[in-house]
Design a protein around this motif. Structure first.
Motif, PDB file in Angstrom:
ATOM      1  N   ARG A  64       0.819  -1.222   0.000  1.00 22.61           N
ATOM      2  CA  ARG A  64       0.000   0.000   0.000  1.00 22.61           C
ATOM      3  C   ARG A  64       0.848   1.265   0.000  1.00 22.61           C
ATOM      4  NH1 ARG A  64      -2.060   3.780   3.426  1.00 22.61           N
ATOM      5  NH2 ARG A  64      -1.150   2.928   5.333  1.00 22.61           N
ATOM      6  N   GLU A  88     -12.913   7.590   9.301  1.00 25.94           N
ATOM      7  CA  GLU A  88     -12.887   7.387  10.760  1.00 25.94           C
ATOM      8  C   GLU A  88     -11.465   7.008  11.121  1.00 25.94           C
ATOM      9  OE1 GLU A  88     -14.892   3.934  12.249  1.00 25.94           O
ATOM     10  OE2 GLU A  88     -13.721   2.671  10.951  1.00 25.94           O
ATOM     11  N   PRO A 118      -8.565   6.020  14.362  1.00 25.94           N
ATOM     12  CA  PRO A 118      -8.392   5.634  15.767  1.00 25.94           C
ATOM     13  C   PRO A 118      -7.483   6.612  16.517  1.00 25.94           C
ATOM     14  CG  PRO A 118      -7.015   4.253  14.337  1.00 25.94           C
ATOM     15  CD  PRO A 118      -7.715   5.229  13.441  1.00 25.94           C
ATOM     16  N   THR A 176      -5.678  14.444  10.001  1.00 27.25           N
ATOM     17  CA  THR A 176      -5.064  15.051  11.185  1.00 27.25           C
ATOM     18  C   THR A 176      -4.571  16.473  10.902  1.00 27.25           C
ATOM     19  OG1 THR A 176      -3.117  13.770  10.604  1.00 27.25           O
ATOM     20  CG2 THR A 176      -4.428  12.926  12.385  1.00 27.25           C
TER      21      THR A 176
HETATM   22  C1  LIG Z   1      -4.834   2.143  18.306  1.00 31.72           C
HETATM   23  C2  LIG Z   1      -4.374   3.456  17.697  1.00 31.72           C
HETATM   24  C3  LIG Z   1      -4.322   4.578  18.494  1.00 31.72           C
HETATM   25  C4  LIG Z   1      -3.877   5.786  17.943  1.00 31.72           C
HETATM   26  N1  LIG Z   1      -3.804   6.878  18.746  1.00 31.72           N
HETATM   27  C5  LIG Z   1      -3.375   8.050  18.241  1.00 31.72           C
HETATM   28  C6  LIG Z   1      -3.288   9.221  19.057  1.00 31.72           C
HETATM   29  O1  LIG Z   1      -3.619   9.214  20.238  1.00 31.72           O
HETATM   30  N2  LIG Z   1      -2.856  10.365  18.493  1.00 31.72           N
HETATM   31  C7  LIG Z   1      -2.497  10.434  17.160  1.00 31.72           C
HETATM   32  O2  LIG Z   1      -2.123  11.521  16.699  1.00 31.72           O
HETATM   33  N3  LIG Z   1      -2.558   9.334  16.385  1.00 31.72           N
HETATM   34  C8  LIG Z   1      -2.993   8.154  16.868  1.00 31.72           C
HETATM   35  N4  LIG Z   1      -3.075   7.065  16.064  1.00 31.72           N
HETATM   36  C9  LIG Z   1      -2.678   7.194  14.650  1.00 31.72           C
HETATM   37  C10 LIG Z   1      -3.809   7.854  13.864  1.00 31.72           C
HETATM   38  O3  LIG Z   1      -4.908   6.989  13.782  1.00 31.72           O
HETATM   39  C11 LIG Z   1      -3.327   8.183  12.468  1.00 31.72           C
HETATM   40  O4  LIG Z   1      -2.245   9.065  12.574  1.00 31.72           O
HETATM   41  C12 LIG Z   1      -4.400   8.880  11.685  1.00 31.72           C
HETATM   42  O5  LIG Z   1      -5.449   7.972  11.431  1.00 31.72           O
HETATM   43  C13 LIG Z   1      -3.801   9.392  10.380  1.00 31.72           C
HETATM   44  O6  LIG Z   1      -4.831   9.797   9.506  1.00 31.72           O
HETATM   45  P1  LIG Z   1      -4.552  10.905   8.378  1.00 31.72           P
HETATM   46  O7  LIG Z   1      -5.684  10.888   7.403  1.00 31.72           O
HETATM   47  O8  LIG Z   1      -4.244  12.196   9.006  1.00 31.72           O
HETATM   48  O9  LIG Z   1      -3.214  10.412   7.701  1.00 31.72           O
HETATM   49  P2  LIG Z   1      -3.002   9.406   6.517  1.00 31.72           P
HETATM   50  O10 LIG Z   1      -1.849   9.901   5.728  1.00 31.72           O
HETATM   51  O11 LIG Z   1      -4.280   9.078   5.827  1.00 31.72           O
HETATM   52  O12 LIG Z   1      -2.576   8.098   7.312  1.00 31.72           O
HETATM   53  C14 LIG Z   1      -1.297   7.963   7.886  1.00 31.72           C
HETATM   54  C15 LIG Z   1      -1.228   6.562   8.468  1.00 31.72           C
HETATM   55  O13 LIG Z   1      -2.147   6.445   9.573  1.00 31.72           O
HETATM   56  C16 LIG Z   1      -2.788   5.167   9.548  1.00 31.72           C
HETATM   57  N5  LIG Z   1      -4.231   5.362   9.402  1.00 31.72           N
HETATM   58  C17 LIG Z   1      -4.874   6.282   8.663  1.00 31.72           C
HETATM   59  N6  LIG Z   1      -6.194   6.154   8.769  1.00 31.72           N
HETATM   60  C18 LIG Z   1      -6.389   5.107   9.597  1.00 31.72           C
HETATM   61  C19 LIG Z   1      -7.546   4.447  10.093  1.00 31.72           C
HETATM   62  N7  LIG Z   1      -8.763   4.841   9.782  1.00 31.72           N
HETATM   63  N8  LIG Z   1      -7.360   3.363  10.899  1.00 31.72           N
HETATM   64  C20 LIG Z   1      -6.126   2.940  11.230  1.00 31.72           C
HETATM   65  N9  LIG Z   1      -4.990   3.526  10.810  1.00 31.72           N
HETATM   66  C21 LIG Z   1      -5.135   4.581  10.001  1.00 31.72           C
HETATM   67  C22 LIG Z   1      -2.226   4.412   8.352  1.00 31.72           C
HETATM   68  O14 LIG Z   1      -1.172   3.573   8.806  1.00 31.72           O
HETATM   69  C23 LIG Z   1      -1.672   5.479   7.481  1.00 31.72           C
HETATM   70  O15 LIG Z   1      -0.578   5.051   6.707  1.00 31.72           O
HETATM   71  C24 LIG Z   1      -3.515   5.857  16.582  1.00 31.72           C
HETATM   72  C25 LIG Z   1      -3.597   4.723  15.794  1.00 31.72           C
HETATM   73  C26 LIG Z   1      -4.014   3.528  16.337  1.00 31.72           C
HETATM   74  C27 LIG Z   1      -4.089   2.324  15.466  1.00 31.72           C
END
Ligand SMILES: Cc1cc2nc3c(=O)[nH]c(=O)nc-3n(C[C@H](O)[C@H](O)[C@H](O)COP(=O)(O)OP(=O)(O)OC[C@H]3O[C@@H](n4cnc5c(N)ncnc54)[C@H](O)[C@@H]3O)c2cc1C
Length: 440
Positions: free
Chosen positions: A135, A253, A255, A282
């Motif tokens: 991915r 959505e 996490p 974010t």
């Molecule tokens: C159990 C858990 C707890 C987390 N707690 C925090 C926290 O407290 N604070 C914080 O800043 N971040 C936390 N994160 C990470 C956060 O979920 C990702 O940074 C965020 O989803 C990124 O989304 P984006 O669209 O900004 O970035 P994108 O560029 O879309 O994503 C960056 C990376 O984040 C992960 N991600 C994106 N969307 C999802 C999703 N829906 N489900 C799972 N992973 C995803 C993927 O690995 C992806 O490569 C946590 C993740 C997990 C799994």
């Protein structure tokens, strides 16, 4: 409790996965064929049920996520997928080894429909695996990957069942085929639970954004208050899937770990997150207006001292891995908990450490020791430097008779390095719990 429940799930899983084999042994059965053929069919059946059960595994059923933790479940989801792919691919290979004319069955557009649908199911599964592994290399967005993952997963299972029906033999007996379809439908309905029922439940208990505040290191504190209900309780270190806007039926959505105190939440229903700017979602978080409707699916996870009681804790975090640690520390402070906590936090620069002022204040309010390790320390810095490694852990490890439980959260390479350093300094694996934010 943890071991019993986890073991019970494992036994249930093994029974379900091998169920088709027992089923096919019940008479009437087709005439016996060479071992290679029978073994190949057995692998095909097991692979199919494994694929179907993948949907139940990721449906965030509380009974499953509570004892195991979602990250463990997702890790197993990936391992099981590899085994299922191996079994499903072995099925036609073994048949072709027995009967060389069957190599033609790998042609997706040739041969009988039974062969074609079998080949399509296999190639669908291969594509699904390739997209998951590659991915990031392919620069596929998380959302696009999720849609492709679900569509390919369901299509593969439907094709596999059509193949089974057309190929006949064991499923010539209607009731046996119906039992197989029922198991598959039951497992795949986990997907409906995840995408339809869970959002409906979240919609009945909406939240509103109450505060958005910028912290150091591109981190935002986001507080939510319940809208028309009392909120729910969470354990410090747990997380929830957050959606913003009136529609919880969205792929957008994400996490996030609760960063606020579980005790405070129990009093006023408010929950808070520490969100680091990283990608589409974010990076927009700082612009979210107060009053925006939000929905939460949770609480999930077992990365919490409440499920791992110990006489003391060591918390090791890097970057935004501080979020679940903050919740633990704030909650223990609010409870007046006397147990000692050592927090070792790694960050690039001092000015990037979020909540530093509060952490220093917490050191005075509770039995907390804060150690910062900086990659680029300021001039005159007399604290720790560089990545958290074995030598640093040996130096900092509290010299005491009791065993502390360790929680580790941060970038994946940091977690792996810390886990092996802990092993080398003699911390038993069962005392170490890690949470990976980068799941896929
Ligand atoms: C159990 C858990 C707890 C987390 N707690 C925090 C926290 O407290 N604070 C914080 O800043 N971040 C936390 N994160 C990470 C956060 O979920 C990702 O940074 C965020 O989803 C990124 O989304 P984006 O669209 O900004 O970035 P994108 O560029 O879309 O994503 C960056 C990376 O984040 C992960 N991600 C994106 N969307 C999802 C999703 N829906 N489900 C799972 N992973 C995803 C993927 O690995 C992806 O490569 C946590 C993740 C997990 C799994």
């Amino acid at each position: 409790m943890f071991h019993v429940t986890a073991r019970a799930w494992l036994i249930a899983y093994l029974i379900l996965v091998t169920l088709p084999l027992w089923l096919m042994m019940i008479r009437p059965t087709p005439p016996a064929r060479p071992f290679l053929v029978e073994a190949s069919l057995a692998l095909g059946f097991v692979g199919l049920i494994q694929m179907a059960l993948q949907f139940a595994l990721i449906a965030r059923f509380r009974g499953l996520t509570a004892p195991l933790g979602i990250d463990t479940i997702l890790r197993h989801h990936r391992r099981i997928a590899a085994v299922a792919l191996l079994f499903v691919a072995a099925h036609p290979v073994m048949l072709a080894l027995h009967e060389p004319s069957l190599w033609a069955a790998f042609d997706p557009f040739g041969g009988s429909w039974a062969n074609r649908t079998g080949a399509w199911a296999l190639y669908g599964l291969v594509l699904l695996a390739l997209l998951s592994v590659g991915r990031k290399t392919l620069r596929l967005s998380y959302e696009a990957w999720r849609v492709s993952h679900a569509v390919l997963g369901i299509a593969t299972i439907v094709l596999a069942h059509v193949h089974l029906n057309l190929a006949g033999r064991y499923t010539d007996v209607l009731w046996k085929e119906l039992v197989l379809i029922a198991i598959t439908l039951l497992a795949v309905s986990g997907f409906a639970w995840l995408r339809l029922i869970r959002p409906a439940l979240a919609k009945r208990r909406p939240y509103r954004v109450a505060r958005v505040h910028e912290e150091a290191g591109d981190v935002w504190s986001v507080d939510l208050e319940p809208d028309g209900h009392d909120g729910w309780r969470f354990e410090p270190g747990q997380f929830a899937y957050l959606t913003l806007g009136p529609n919880p039926y969205t792929l957008d959505e994400h996490p996030f770990s609760f960063s606020t105190s579980g005790e405070r939440s129990a009093r006023d229903g408010r929950v808070g997150f520490a969100i680091k700017e990283l990608g589409d979602f974010t990076r927009r978080i700082g612009d979210v207006p107060v009053g925006t409707v939000a929905h939460l699916d949770g609480p999930h996870g077992s990365f919490t001292p409440d499920r791992h009681p110990a006489p003391g804790y060591v918390l090791i975090s890097g970057g935004i891995g501080i979020a679940p640690m903050l919740s633990k520390i704030r909650t223990l402070r609010d409870r007046g908990d006397p147990r000692p906590v050592l927090l070792i936090h790694g960050e690039k620069r001092l000015e990037d450490v979020p909540y530093l002022g509060e952490l220093r204040a917490l050191e005075r309010e509770m039995p907390l020791d804060l150690v910062l390790s900086l990659e680029e320390p300021p001039e005159g810095w007399d604290g720790e430097r560089g990545f958290i490694d074995e030598a640093m852990l040996r130096r900092l490890w509290p010299d005491e008779r009791f065993r502390r439980t360790v929680f580790v959260c941060g970038p994946n390479p940091m977690i792996s390095a810390v886990e092996s350093a802990l092993r080398r300094i003699g911390v038993p694996d069962e005392d170490v719990h890690a949470e990976r934010f980068d799941l896929v």
